[in-house]
Structure formats: structure tokens, C-alpha cells
Design a protein around this motif. Structure first.
Motif, PDB file in Angstrom:
ATOM      1  N   CYS A  48       0.843  -1.194   0.000  1.00 27.61           N
ATOM      2  CA  CYS A  48       0.000   0.000   0.000  1.00 27.61           C
ATOM      3  C   CYS A  48       0.879   1.246   0.000  1.00 27.61           C
ATOM      4  N   LYS A  49       1.906   1.248   0.814  1.00 28.68           N
ATOM      5  CA  LYS A  49       2.830   2.378   0.884  1.00 28.68           C
ATOM      6  C   LYS A  49       3.502   2.596  -0.468  1.00 28.68           C
ATOM      7  N   ARG A  50       4.000   1.529  -1.075  1.00 32.30           N
ATOM      8  CA  ARG A  50       4.684   1.642  -2.369  1.00 32.30           C
ATOM      9  C   ARG A  50       3.750   2.174  -3.449  1.00 32.30           C
ATOM     10  N   GLU A  51       2.532   1.665  -3.465  1.00 30.13           N
ATOM     11  CA  GLU A  51       1.570   2.088  -4.474  1.00 30.13           C
ATOM     12  C   GLU A  51       1.220   3.568  -4.336  1.00 30.13           C
ATOM     13  N   PHE A 135      -7.998  18.397   3.502  1.00 30.97           N
ATOM     14  CA  PHE A 135      -8.877  17.374   2.929  1.00 30.97           C
ATOM     15  C   PHE A 135      -8.526  16.060   3.615  1.00 30.97           C
ATOM     16  N   LYS A 136      -9.510  15.427   4.269  1.00 30.24           N
ATOM     17  CA  LYS A 136      -9.263  14.193   5.026  1.00 30.24           C
ATOM     18  C   LYS A 136     -10.090  13.053   4.453  1.00 30.24           C
ATOM     19  N   VAL A 137      -9.389  11.939   4.191  1.00 30.17           N
ATOM     20  CA  VAL A 137     -10.012  10.750   3.597  1.00 30.17           C
ATOM     21  C   VAL A 137      -9.729   9.568   4.518  1.00 30.17           C
ATOM     22  N   GLY A 138     -10.713   8.674   4.681  1.00 35.24           N
ATOM     23  CA  GLY A 138     -10.519   7.499   5.507  1.00 35.24           C
ATOM     24  C   GLY A 138     -11.312   6.319   4.997  1.00 35.24           C
ATOM     25  N   ILE A 139     -11.162   5.179   5.681  1.00 34.89           N
ATOM     26  CA  ILE A 139     -11.856   3.969   5.233  1.00 34.89           C
ATOM     27  C   ILE A 139     -12.992   3.559   6.158  1.00 34.89           C
ATOM     28  N   SER A 140     -13.195   4.294   7.244  1.00 30.61           N
ATOM     29  CA  SER A 140     -14.352   4.021   8.098  1.00 30.61           C
ATOM     30  C   SER A 140     -14.831   5.336   8.708  1.00 30.61           C
ATOM     31  N   GLU A 141     -16.123   5.431   8.877  1.00 27.64           N
ATOM     32  CA  GLU A 141     -16.737   6.647   9.406  1.00 27.64           C
ATOM     33  C   GLU A 141     -16.258   6.888  10.830  1.00 27.64           C
ATOM     34  N   SER A 152     -15.073   2.825   1.287  1.00 25.83           N
ATOM     35  CA  SER A 152     -15.098   1.487   1.873  1.00 25.83           C
ATOM     36  C   SER A 152     -15.039   0.446   0.766  1.00 25.83           C
ATOM     37  N   GLY A 153     -14.620  -0.730   1.150  1.00 24.25           N
ATOM     38  CA  GLY A 153     -14.521  -1.829   0.198  1.00 24.25           C
ATOM     39  C   GLY A 153     -14.059  -3.080   0.913  1.00 24.25           C
ATOM     40  N   ASP A 154     -14.083  -4.190   0.179  1.00 22.35           N
ATOM     41  CA  ASP A 154     -13.689  -5.463   0.779  1.00 22.35           C
ATOM     42  C   ASP A 154     -12.179  -5.644   0.822  1.00 22.35           C
ATOM     43  N   LYS A 155     -11.495  -5.113  -0.183  1.00 20.94           N
ATOM     44  CA  LYS A 155     -10.054  -5.321  -0.282  1.00 20.94           C
ATOM     45  C   LYS A 155      -9.332  -3.988  -0.324  1.00 20.94           C
ATOM     46  N   ARG A 156      -8.126  -4.003   0.197  1.00 13.73           N
ATOM     47  CA  ARG A 156      -7.287  -2.802   0.234  1.00 13.73           C
ATOM     48  C   ARG A 156      -7.042  -2.251  -1.166  1.00 13.73           C
ATOM     49  N   GLU A 157      -6.860  -3.146  -2.152  1.00 17.82           N
ATOM     50  CA  GLU A 157      -6.597  -2.701  -3.527  1.00 17.82           C
ATOM     51  C   GLU A 157      -7.784  -1.913  -4.083  1.00 17.82           C
ATOM     52  N   GLU A 158      -9.003  -2.372  -3.791  1.00 11.99           N
ATOM     53  CA  GLU A 158     -10.204  -1.669  -4.258  1.00 11.99           C
ATOM     54  C   GLU A 158     -10.284  -0.269  -3.637  1.00 11.99           C
ATOM     55  N   ILE A 159      -9.976  -0.185  -2.382  1.00 15.07           N
ATOM     56  CA  ILE A 159     -10.035   1.092  -1.675  1.00 15.07           C
ATOM     57  C   ILE A 159      -9.020   2.065  -2.262  1.00 15.07           C
ATOM     58  N   ILE A 163      -9.751   5.647  -4.186  1.00 12.02           N
ATOM     59  CA  ILE A 163      -9.199   6.930  -3.743  1.00 12.02           C
ATOM     60  C   ILE A 163      -8.419   7.583  -4.881  1.00 12.02           C
ATOM     61  N   LYS A 164      -7.564   6.817  -5.535  1.00 13.28           N
ATOM     62  CA  LYS A 164      -6.760   7.374  -6.630  1.00 13.28           C
ATOM     63  C   LYS A 164      -7.646   7.814  -7.787  1.00 13.28           C
ATOM     64  N   ASP A 165      -8.649   7.016  -8.128  1.00 14.25           N
ATOM     65  CA  ASP A 165      -9.568   7.397  -9.216  1.00 14.25           C
ATOM     66  C   ASP A 165     -10.301   8.687  -8.889  1.00 14.25           C
ATOM     67  N   TYR A 166     -10.736   8.802  -7.659  1.00 11.09           N
ATOM     68  CA  TYR A 166     -11.446  10.022  -7.252  1.00 11.09           C
ATOM     69  C   TYR A 166     -10.527  11.238  -7.367  1.00 11.09           C
ATOM     70  N   LEU A 167      -9.300  11.101  -6.861  1.00  9.86           N
ATOM     71  CA  LEU A 167      -8.367  12.219  -6.921  1.00  9.86           C
ATOM     72  C   LEU A 167      -8.065  12.623  -8.374  1.00  9.86           C
ATOM     73  N   LYS A 168      -7.960  11.639  -9.242  1.00 11.72           N
ATOM     74  CA  LYS A 168      -7.693  11.929 -10.661  1.00 11.72           C
ATOM     75  C   LYS A 168      -8.894  12.644 -11.297  1.00 11.72           C
ATOM     76  N   LYS A 169     -10.088  12.267 -10.915  1.00 12.71           N
ATOM     77  CA  LYS A 169     -11.309  12.853 -11.519  1.00 12.71           C
ATOM     78  C   LYS A 169     -11.499  14.310 -11.119  1.00 12.71           C
ATOM     79  N   ILE A 170     -11.043  14.684  -9.952  1.00 11.82           N
ATOM     80  CA  ILE A 170     -11.275  16.052  -9.515  1.00 11.82           C
ATOM     81  C   ILE A 170     -10.026  16.916  -9.743  1.00 11.82           C
ATOM     82  N   ARG A 171      -9.325  16.676 -10.830  1.00 11.58           N
ATOM     83  CA  ARG A 171      -8.110  17.426 -11.166  1.00 11.58           C
ATOM     84  C   ARG A 171      -8.366  18.916 -11.308  1.00 11.58           C
TER      85      ARG A 171
END
Length: 172
Positions: A48-51, A135-141, A152-159, A163-171
Motif C-alpha cells: 500500500c505504501k509503495r503504491e 482534505f481528510k479521507v478514511g476507510i471508516s466513518e 469502503s470496500g472489501d479489499k485494500r486494492e479496491e479502496i 481513492i486514486k480514481d477520485y483524486l484523478k477525476k477532480i483534477r
């Protein structure tokens, strides 16, 4: 009875060290610094850190990684992360607040804070409240709507992908 005393100390710590500061969604172009909080005890924290490191480097975002490591280390066992950016169990007081001098108590501010610990405890809540970020982002309320966005999601990769997709969309 003990819970009331514990809650009293926790409320006082929040008022003193972690005042609510205004946050909001930010476009990627306004994010220049980021902090990512990971738990060493969770599977895949290093990947996760590397990605995230690669993603932020692509956009020129300076990133600080902060690790929570509350494991009981054996005599010959070493830390998996640097001591300067790791909060250990001995760095937490009896009611869950990090001690002065830890990385989360430093007076640094960030544009983005990503909290990726699956465990919701007072230490995590206090840390998110304490750290200054626009701007604060997390995986649980969390209580008091501390996070601007919860993914939220089942797997860390999905989460991470979300997050990355969202950040890219709001460029913008």
C-alpha cells in the motif's frame, strides 16, 4: 465509572490538542503535501505504501507516511518501519492519546490526509482530529464527521483504486 473518567480525559484532550478545523474536498492540482497513516499490523501495508508513493510521486506531491505499530516486539525482533515516523504502543498514554514528541503531535499541516487503518479507536480518531489537513479521507466513518470522504470496500486494492480514481477525476 471508569468509562466516565476515561471519556472525560478524552474529551479534554480533544478540546486542548485537536480543535476542529475546517476541511473540504480539494482538486488534485491543489494538493502539494499529503500524509498517509497505515497500520503495520494489517496485511499489505508495505505494498500500500509503495503504491501510494508511486501515485503521489507521479503528481509531484510530497508525502509523509506515518505508521502505527502496537505489536509486542520480541527481544530480537526489529521494527518494520523507521522510528521517526512510527507511533508505538509505548507512545500512547493510558487513555489513548499519543504523547508529545510523536510524529502525530508535530505541528505540521498537509493538504491531504489519508487514514488507512481499519481499526477505529480513540488513538486513530484523535490523530485524524489533531493533524491539520485541508482534505481528510478514511476507510471508516468517525464521530463528528471528521473525514471529508469515506471510501469502503472489501479489499485494500479496491479502496486504493477508488481513492486514486477520485483524486484523478477532480483534477480541475
Amino acid at each position: 465509572m471508569f468509562e466516565k473518567i476515561l471519556d472525560s480525559f478524552r474529551r479534554r484532550a480533544i478540546r486542548k490538542y485537536a480543535p476542529a478545523c475546517p476541511t473540504s474536498l480539494l482538486p488534485l492540482k491543489e494538493i502539494h503535501t499529503a500524509a498517509v497513516i497505515l497500520d503495520v499490523e494489517e496485511d499489505g501495508f508495505n505494498e500500500c505504501k509503495r503504491e501510494l508513493e508511486t501515485f503521489f510521486k507521479t503528481y509531484g506531491i510530497k508525502t509523509d507516511f506515518i505508521f502505527f505499530d502496537f505489536r509486542k516486539l520480541e527481544k530480537n525482533e526489529l521494527l518494520l518501519t523507521s522510528i521517526q515516523n512510527t507511533v508505538l504502543g509505548k507512545d500512547i498514554n493510558w487513555y489513548g492519546m499519543p504523547r508529545q514528541g510523536t510524529v502525530v503531535m508535530a505541528d505540521k499541516s498537509y493538504d491531504l490526509l489519508i487514514y488507512l487503518r481499519g481499526r477505529l479507536d480513540f488513538t486513530g480518531y484523535f490523530t485524524v482530529r489533531r493533524m491539520a489537513a485541508r482534505f481528510k479521507v478514511g476507510i471508516s466513518e468517525m464521530p463528528d464527521k471528521v473525514l471529508d470522504m469515506v471510501v469502503s470496500g472489501d479489499k485494500r486494492e479496491e479502496i486504493l483504486r477508488s481513492i486514486k480514481d477520485y483524486l484523478k477525476k477532480i483534477r480541475l
